[in-house]
Write a protein that holds these residues in place. Sequence first.
Motif, short mmCIF file in Angstrom:
data_model
loop_
_atom_site.label_atom_id
_atom_site.label_comp_id
_atom_site.label_asym_id
_atom_site.label_seq_id
_atom_site.Cartn_x
_atom_site.Cartn_y
_atom_site.Cartn_z
N LEU A 11 0.84 -1.20 0.00
CA LEU A 11 0.00 0.00 0.00
C LEU A 11 0.87 1.25 0.00
O LEU A 11 0.58 2.22 -0.71
N THR A 52 0.78 4.42 -2.61
CA THR A 52 0.60 5.83 -2.24
C THR A 52 1.81 6.66 -2.68
O THR A 52 1.67 7.77 -3.17
N LYS A 76 -4.15 6.75 1.00
CA LYS A 76 -4.89 5.49 0.98
C LYS A 76 -6.37 5.77 0.71
O LYS A 76 -7.02 5.07 -0.08
#
Length: 196
Positions: free
Chosen positions: A29, A33, A40
């Motif tokens: 993740l 980003t 997020k």
Amino acid sequence: MTKGERTRQHIIEKTAPLFNKKGFDGTSLSDLTETTGLTKGALYGNFADKDEIALEAFKYSIQKVKEVARAKVAKADTCKKQLFALFDFYGEYVFDPPIPGGCPMLNMAIEADDHRTAMRKVVTKELMDTISFITSLIENGIKAGEFKKDTKSSEIAYTLFCSIEGALMFARVEKSDEPMKIIIRHCKNLINQISK
């Protein structure tokens, strides 16, 4: 294009090389980003989850590959030359693919085989579309009198494509274009053998 559509497109374009290089599990993740410059919340405000981002990134990658390949093929004026142009595209593609990280189909097929089974249907469709494209070039060549009438177009398409994908894998792992050069010569020889 709306702002939301532009944001989705931005996410897809930025994450496509990331997923192609690192795979699904290797892409975190924080990678997403950092690559997109979005939070997020912004990512998941535009996509349901990481799976959807990966799927759309894969589709985008495949579309880019097809655009470049078909543009090269379209410049040739016979079916035989079109096939040779396709082989030459793959020869250049080894270390200079339209999407960094190699062949998205090969990369995703490895993950979809055992692990990311939800992607299997999408990858299979792309594989079959490529086989169909090569088959149609051969069949058009048969109709145009370029290739022998008894040519088994589908069998040859599978042989050509599987050889090329195997050479892509080998060349990228070995960091040498020699395997691809060998296979391209083999593919061209095979087309010469079915030519009239």
